[in-house]
Scaffold this motif. Sequence first.
Motif, PDB file in Angstrom:
ATOM      1  N   VAL A   4       1.052  -1.167  -0.021  1.00  0.00           N
ATOM      2  CA  VAL A   4      -0.019  -0.144  -0.009  1.00  0.00           C
ATOM      3  C   VAL A   4       0.807   1.135  -0.092  1.00  0.00           C
ATOM      4  O   VAL A   4       1.436   1.456   0.885  1.00  0.00           O
ATOM      5  CB  VAL A   4      -0.820   0.049   1.185  1.00  0.00           C
ATOM      6  CG1 VAL A   4      -1.596   1.153   1.211  1.00  0.00           C
ATOM      7  CG2 VAL A   4      -1.737  -1.234   1.326  1.00  0.00           C
ATOM      8  N   PHE A   6       0.663   5.352  -0.122  1.00  0.00           N
ATOM      9  CA  PHE A   6      -0.547   6.580  -0.042  1.00  0.00           C
ATOM     10  C   PHE A   6      -0.124   7.665  -0.738  1.00  0.00           C
ATOM     11  O   PHE A   6       0.803   8.171  -0.571  1.00  0.00           O
ATOM     12  CB  PHE A   6      -0.669   6.880   1.567  1.00  0.00           C
ATOM     13  CG  PHE A   6      -1.386   5.563   2.165  1.00  0.00           C
ATOM     14  CD1 PHE A   6      -2.661   6.048   2.777  1.00  0.00           C
ATOM     15  CD2 PHE A   6      -0.969   4.489   2.527  1.00  0.00           C
ATOM     16  CE1 PHE A   6      -3.497   4.865   3.522  1.00  0.00           C
ATOM     17  CE2 PHE A   6      -1.803   3.569   3.422  1.00  0.00           C
ATOM     18  CZ  PHE A   6      -2.919   3.756   3.687  1.00  0.00           C
ATOM     19  N   ARG A   8      -0.857  10.975  -0.252  1.00  0.00           N
ATOM     20  CA  ARG A   8      -1.609  12.148   0.433  1.00  0.00           C
ATOM     21  C   ARG A   8      -2.599  13.041  -0.042  1.00  0.00           C
ATOM     22  O   ARG A   8      -3.468  13.548   0.069  1.00  0.00           O
ATOM     23  CB  ARG A   8      -0.697  12.683   1.306  1.00  0.00           C
ATOM     24  CG  ARG A   8       0.213  11.815   2.202  1.00  0.00           C
ATOM     25  CD  ARG A   8       1.669  12.276   2.791  1.00  0.00           C
ATOM     26  NE  ARG A   8       2.064  11.386   3.645  1.00  0.00           N
ATOM     27  CZ  ARG A   8       3.123  10.569   3.275  1.00  0.00           C
ATOM     28  NH1 ARG A   8       3.005  10.140   1.985  1.00  0.00           N
ATOM     29  NH2 ARG A   8       3.703   9.795   4.015  1.00  0.00           N
ATOM     30  N   LEU A  11      -5.966  12.383  -1.045  1.00  0.00           N
ATOM     31  CA  LEU A  11      -6.856  11.677  -0.097  1.00  0.00           C
ATOM     32  C   LEU A  11      -7.450  13.000   0.739  1.00  0.00           C
ATOM     33  O   LEU A  11      -6.980  13.220   1.823  1.00  0.00           O
ATOM     34  CB  LEU A  11      -6.221  10.891   1.030  1.00  0.00           C
ATOM     35  CG  LEU A  11      -6.125   9.422   0.227  1.00  0.00           C
ATOM     36  CD1 LEU A  11      -5.177   8.618   1.410  1.00  0.00           C
ATOM     37  CD2 LEU A  11      -7.408   8.839   0.184  1.00  0.00           C
ATOM     38  N   THR A  13     -10.077  15.065   2.956  1.00  0.00           N
ATOM     39  CA  THR A  13     -10.984  14.507   4.041  1.00  0.00           C
ATOM     40  C   THR A  13     -12.271  15.694   4.082  1.00  0.00           C
ATOM     41  O   THR A  13     -12.772  15.275   4.945  1.00  0.00           O
ATOM     42  CB  THR A  13     -10.219  14.433   5.220  1.00  0.00           C
ATOM     43  OG1 THR A  13      -9.659  15.719   5.767  1.00  0.00           O
ATOM     44  CG2 THR A  13      -9.319  13.125   5.199  1.00  0.00           C
ATOM     45  N   VAL A 147      -4.756  10.521   7.061  1.00  0.00           N
ATOM     46  CA  VAL A 147      -4.621   9.796   5.993  1.00  0.00           C
ATOM     47  C   VAL A 147      -5.077   8.417   6.010  1.00  0.00           C
ATOM     48  O   VAL A 147      -5.954   8.041   5.047  1.00  0.00           O
ATOM     49  CB  VAL A 147      -3.246  10.088   5.390  1.00  0.00           C
ATOM     50  CG1 VAL A 147      -3.097   8.987   3.957  1.00  0.00           C
ATOM     51  CG2 VAL A 147      -2.867  11.599   4.967  1.00  0.00           C
ATOM     52  N   ALA A 148      -4.571   7.484   6.917  1.00  0.00           N
ATOM     53  CA  ALA A 148      -4.994   6.190   6.932  1.00  0.00           C
ATOM     54  C   ALA A 148      -6.265   5.927   7.043  1.00  0.00           C
ATOM     55  O   ALA A 148      -7.225   4.982   6.499  1.00  0.00           O
ATOM     56  CB  ALA A 148      -4.008   5.522   8.068  1.00  0.00           C
ATOM     57  N   HIS A 151      -8.234   6.654   3.985  1.00  0.00           N
ATOM     58  CA  HIS A 151      -7.962   5.446   3.059  1.00  0.00           C
ATOM     59  C   HIS A 151      -8.679   4.522   3.369  1.00  0.00           C
ATOM     60  O   HIS A 151      -9.361   3.632   2.276  1.00  0.00           O
ATOM     61  CB  HIS A 151      -6.528   5.168   2.958  1.00  0.00           C
ATOM     62  CG  HIS A 151      -5.953   4.210   2.059  1.00  0.00           C
ATOM     63  ND1 HIS A 151      -5.738   4.150   0.618  1.00  0.00           N
ATOM     64  CD2 HIS A 151      -5.876   2.914   2.452  1.00  0.00           C
ATOM     65  CE1 HIS A 151      -5.715   2.891   0.200  1.00  0.00           C
ATOM     66  NE2 HIS A 151      -5.765   2.117   1.180  1.00  0.00           N
ATOM     67  N   TRP A 195      -5.661  -2.950   7.786  1.00  0.00           N
ATOM     68  CA  TRP A 195      -4.534  -3.117   7.079  1.00  0.00           C
ATOM     69  C   TRP A 195      -4.231  -4.655   7.062  1.00  0.00           C
ATOM     70  O   TRP A 195      -4.000  -5.198   5.938  1.00  0.00           O
ATOM     71  CB  TRP A 195      -3.111  -2.433   7.574  1.00  0.00           C
ATOM     72  CG  TRP A 195      -1.991  -2.888   7.013  1.00  0.00           C
ATOM     73  CD1 TRP A 195      -1.482  -2.572   6.055  1.00  0.00           C
ATOM     74  CD2 TRP A 195      -0.928  -3.819   7.587  1.00  0.00           C
ATOM     75  NE1 TRP A 195      -0.089  -3.177   5.616  1.00  0.00           N
ATOM     76  CE2 TRP A 195       0.289  -3.861   6.816  1.00  0.00           C
ATOM     77  CE3 TRP A 195      -0.896  -4.360   9.003  1.00  0.00           C
ATOM     78  CZ2 TRP A 195       1.312  -4.694   6.867  1.00  0.00           C
ATOM     79  CZ3 TRP A 195       0.382  -4.948   9.111  1.00  0.00           C
ATOM     80  CH2 TRP A 195       1.149  -5.128   8.279  1.00  0.00           C
TER      81      TRP A 195
END
Length: 202
Positions: A4, A6, A8, A11, A13, A147-148, A151, A195
């Motif tokens: 994975v 990312f 940023r 993403l 929010t 961020v997580a 995602h 995850w």
Amino acid sequence: MSNVVFNRASLSTTDLPSYQGISIADVSLIDSECLAREALDALMAAEVIGFDTESKPTFLKGEESTGPHLVQLATESRAYLFPISGLHVTNALKIILESPRVLKVGMGLGNDRSALKSRLDISLTNVLDLGEVLRGSGHRGTVGAKVAVAHFFGQKFNKSKKTGTSNWANHQLSERQQLYAANDAHVALVLYRAWARSVRSH
């Protein structure tokens, strides 16, 4: 560990629904030997727990942090806040954090290992910084909880800067502080589960 990577920038929010997190009813502030024993039993019974720390911020140039002032540990259903102020807390924390059997999962743990060793003589064992794992090899920095959460869950993880930079060395922590700290540890565990499921499905 993970494929994975990312982005940023992609993403945002802004328009996402809020991540609800843990409630204050499921947060235990460990301020007695009896509560420390209860927390120790619950946390040592888990295979994986969420982990984070909070420190009173430093504002003066050259000022050294005296933290951590709070250690947060979480199971699936409960978060435990350990103010660094009593022997009963330090003893319980040492057993949990040095346990090779219990995996401690956090986000962006930075210098937590060295701070715990220098201040409390605790050698952090069996720990996973999920922020570094999610970053992917060849990428700088670390992936944060915001961020997580966006995602994995399509939600916005709200973090108050005012609360984050409040005085974590206070003898009495406000309900706002307790929720902030509890969710930092709890969300790490929730994200670890998401995850792990994504890794198994590939």
